[in-house]
Design a protein around this motif. Structure first.
Motif, mmCIF file in Angstrom:
data_model
loop_
_atom_site.group_PDB
_atom_site.id
_atom_site.type_symbol
_atom_site.label_atom_id
_atom_site.label_comp_id
_atom_site.label_asym_id
_atom_site.label_seq_id
_atom_site.Cartn_x
_atom_site.Cartn_y
_atom_site.Cartn_z
ATOM 1 N N GLY A 44 0.506 -1.315 0.301
ATOM 2 C CA GLY A 44 -0.402 0.498 0.089
ATOM 3 C C GLY A 44 0.831 1.503 -0.031
ATOM 4 N N GLY A 45 -0.017 2.350 0.452
ATOM 5 C CA GLY A 45 0.693 3.683 0.328
ATOM 6 C C GLY A 45 1.346 4.201 -1.261
ATOM 7 N N ARG A 46 1.722 5.428 -1.055
ATOM 8 C CA ARG A 46 2.051 5.914 -2.764
ATOM 9 C C ARG A 46 3.416 5.376 -3.325
ATOM 10 N NH1 ARG A 46 2.181 9.197 1.944
ATOM 11 N NH2 ARG A 46 4.708 10.028 1.641
ATOM 12 N N THR A 47 4.554 4.914 -3.032
ATOM 13 C CA THR A 47 5.814 4.498 -4.039
ATOM 14 C C THR A 47 4.926 3.667 -5.111
ATOM 15 O OG1 THR A 47 6.712 5.015 -1.589
ATOM 16 C CG2 THR A 47 7.801 3.582 -3.366
ATOM 17 N N PRO A 48 4.232 2.526 -4.297
ATOM 18 C CA PRO A 48 3.713 1.680 -5.288
ATOM 19 C C PRO A 48 2.637 1.652 -6.639
ATOM 20 C CG PRO A 48 3.079 1.006 -3.634
ATOM 21 C CD PRO A 48 3.243 2.181 -3.044
ATOM 22 N N ASP A 75 -1.246 -5.294 3.289
ATOM 23 C CA ASP A 75 -1.743 -4.777 4.774
ATOM 24 C C ASP A 75 -2.752 -3.770 4.597
ATOM 25 O OD1 ASP A 75 -0.915 -2.076 5.409
ATOM 26 O OD2 ASP A 75 -0.285 -2.688 3.860
ATOM 27 N N ARG A 77 -5.910 -0.371 5.555
ATOM 28 C CA ARG A 77 -6.609 0.233 7.008
ATOM 29 C C ARG A 77 -7.826 -0.195 7.498
ATOM 30 N NH1 ARG A 77 -3.548 4.096 4.168
ATOM 31 N NH2 ARG A 77 -1.956 3.833 3.786
ATOM 32 N N ASN A 87 -5.534 0.766 0.427
ATOM 33 C CA ASN A 87 -4.855 0.525 -0.335
ATOM 34 C C ASN A 87 -5.423 -0.395 -1.441
ATOM 35 O OD1 ASN A 87 -2.761 1.239 1.142
ATOM 36 N ND2 ASN A 87 -2.831 -0.743 2.545
ATOM 37 N N GLY A 144 6.367 -1.551 1.031
ATOM 38 C CA GLY A 144 6.959 -0.616 1.478
ATOM 39 C C GLY A 144 7.640 -0.167 2.298
ATOM 40 N N MET A 145 8.409 0.597 3.389
ATOM 41 C CA MET A 145 8.815 1.267 4.216
ATOM 42 C C MET A 145 8.337 2.049 4.098
ATOM 43 S SD MET A 145 12.762 0.970 5.127
ATOM 44 C CE MET A 145 12.887 3.508 4.706
ATOM 45 N N GLY A 146 8.255 3.156 5.990
ATOM 46 C CA GLY A 146 7.765 4.150 6.343
ATOM 47 C C GLY A 146 9.131 4.537 6.601
ATOM 48 N N HIS A 150 9.028 1.219 9.411
ATOM 49 C CA HIS A 150 7.227 0.257 9.102
ATOM 50 C C HIS A 150 7.586 -0.754 8.056
ATOM 51 C CE1 HIS A 150 5.034 3.262 7.614
ATOM 52 N NE2 HIS A 150 4.340 1.960 7.302
ATOM 53 N N THR A 151 6.953 -1.877 8.083
ATOM 54 C CA THR A 151 6.830 -2.171 6.462
ATOM 55 C C THR A 151 5.608 -2.759 7.164
ATOM 56 O OG1 THR A 151 7.444 -3.412 5.099
ATOM 57 C CG2 THR A 151 7.973 -4.098 7.107
ATOM 58 N N ALA A 152 4.583 -3.096 5.412
ATOM 59 C CA ALA A 152 3.385 -3.595 5.871
ATOM 60 C C ALA A 152 2.363 -1.916 6.736
ATOM 61 C CB ALA A 152 2.910 -4.629 5.719
ATOM 62 N N ARG A 179 -5.016 -0.983 11.706
ATOM 63 C CA ARG A 179 -4.502 -1.933 10.131
ATOM 64 C C ARG A 179 -5.204 -3.194 10.846
ATOM 65 N NH1 ARG A 179 -1.010 0.943 7.668
ATOM 66 N NH2 ARG A 179 -0.759 3.440 8.045
ATOM 67 N N LYS A 202 13.658 8.561 3.655
ATOM 68 C CA LYS A 202 13.888 7.707 4.018
ATOM 69 C C LYS A 202 15.808 7.256 4.248
ATOM 70 C CE LYS A 202 9.734 6.531 2.394
ATOM 71 N NZ LYS A 202 8.554 5.073 1.961
HETATM 72 C C1 6PG Z 1 0.596 1.480 3.974
HETATM 73 C C2 6PG Z 1 1.566 0.534 3.620
HETATM 74 C C3 6PG Z 1 2.890 0.191 4.421
HETATM 75 C C4 6PG Z 1 3.577 2.290 2.905
HETATM 76 C C5 6PG Z 1 4.836 2.714 4.389
HETATM 77 C C6 6PG Z 1 5.202 3.212 2.371
HETATM 78 O O1 6PG Z 1 -0.217 0.989 4.281
HETATM 79 O O2 6PG Z 1 1.061 2.743 3.870
HETATM 80 O O3 6PG Z 1 2.088 -0.478 3.790
HETATM 81 O O4 6PG Z 1 3.946 0.107 5.591
HETATM 82 O O5 6PG Z 1 4.310 0.962 2.120
HETATM 83 O O6 6PG Z 1 3.952 3.354 4.927
HETATM 84 O O7 6PG Z 1 4.383 4.160 2.002
HETATM 85 P P1 6PG Z 1 4.894 4.931 1.002
HETATM 86 O O8 6PG Z 1 5.278 4.408 0.169
HETATM 87 O O9 6PG Z 1 3.611 5.938 0.910
HETATM 88 O O10 6PG Z 1 6.343 6.677 1.551
#
Ligand code: 6PG
Length: 243
Positions: A44-48, A75, A77, A87, A144-146, A150-152, A179, A202
């Motif tokens: 999830g998140g923005r990167t992908p 994962d 929300r 996501n 991804g990685m915050g 964190h991941t997922a 989550r 990051k």
């Molecule tokens: C989520 C993701 C989370 C995400 C990281 C990076 O649900 O947001 O699972 O782990 O991969 O927070 O998020 P960005 O890609 O937005 O930086």
């Protein structure tokens, strides 16, 4: 520090996205040739987001046999499926609504439900899909990685990091957001794990993660170790500036 061989650095996030999309196509082809289907857990998140958008373009869409792709989520929300922070909603908008993947092939985490019940139900779906195997063996996991490592939705020092048996658990972000996440055990049996990390913000965390071979509960991303699969980090130059 010497950049580990499993880390690929790209000049731009666009080049990273293209490389990740190519790896998705390659993994799908390999999996479908070797065992008929391709199971992938999306991040999830923005990167992908842009990676998923690329996969929906003519350059990639027609190179994947979508009828034999099974999509899962690492994962979710605790929101409705059409919520801007979902996501699933992001993946549906960027990719799933634009490719001929049967709806039955997309295994959404029901973020709108009771978190514990939704986690239990998703776990049952995983166990049913992956059959007698004690752990799911995804053909590909995107993560991804915050900035906090964190991941997922596995957050620093979370008790979810110590879950020995369950595949899916409810968690809370440090900001208190509910989550539902797959556990380290659910990820670690994958055939192929690819982290996707971009951005200067990051860089310090990525450097910290790369220096912790044994991993740290303070940096959940450093704890994702495939048992017999492959691990790869795709990072852009800005995120790699601390390496
Ligand atoms: C989520 C993701 C989370 C995400 C990281 C990076 O649900 O947001 O699972 O782990 O991969 O927070 O998020 P960005 O890609 O937005 O930086």
């Amino acid at each position: 520090m010497e950049i580990p061989s499993y880390v690929s650095v790209f000049q731009t996030s666009e080049q990273l996205a293209l490389a990740a999309a190519e790896r998705f196509v390659e993994a799908a082809k390999h999996s479908q040739e070797t065992h008929g289907r391709f199971s992938v857990a999306l991040a999830g998140g923005r990167t992908p987001t842009h990676i998923y958008e690329l996969l929906a373009t003519d350059s990639f869409r027609n190179r994947v046999e979508w009828s034999r792709v099974d999509v899962f989520f690492g994962d979710e929300r605790c929101v409705q499926q059409d919520h801007p922070e979902s996501n699933y909603a992001m993946a549906h908008r960027a990719l799933l609504s634009k490719v001929p993947i049967p709806e039955a092939n997309v295994q959404r985490i029901t973020g709108e439900g009771d978190p514990t019940e939704s986690a239990r139900e998703y776990e049952a779906r995983l166990r049913n899909f992956f059959g007698p195997m004690p752990w799911p063996r995804f053909d590909l996991v995107f993560l991804g990685m915050g900035e906090d490592g964190h991941t997922a939705s596995l957050f620093p020092k979370s008790e979810a990091l110590d879950e020995p048996l369950q595949l899916v658990v409810p968690t809370k972000s440090p900001q208190g957001q509910c989550r539902i996440t797959l556990t380290l055990g659910a990820f670690s049996h994958a055939a192929r794990i690819i982290f996707l990390v971009t951005g200067e913000e990051k860089a310090a965390t990525l450097s910290d993660v790369m220096q912790r071979q044994s991993g740290s509960r303070r940096l959940p991303a450093s704890l994702v170790k495939p048992i017999d699969g492959t691990l790869e980090w795709l990072v852009d130059r800005k995120a790699a500036s601390g390496l």
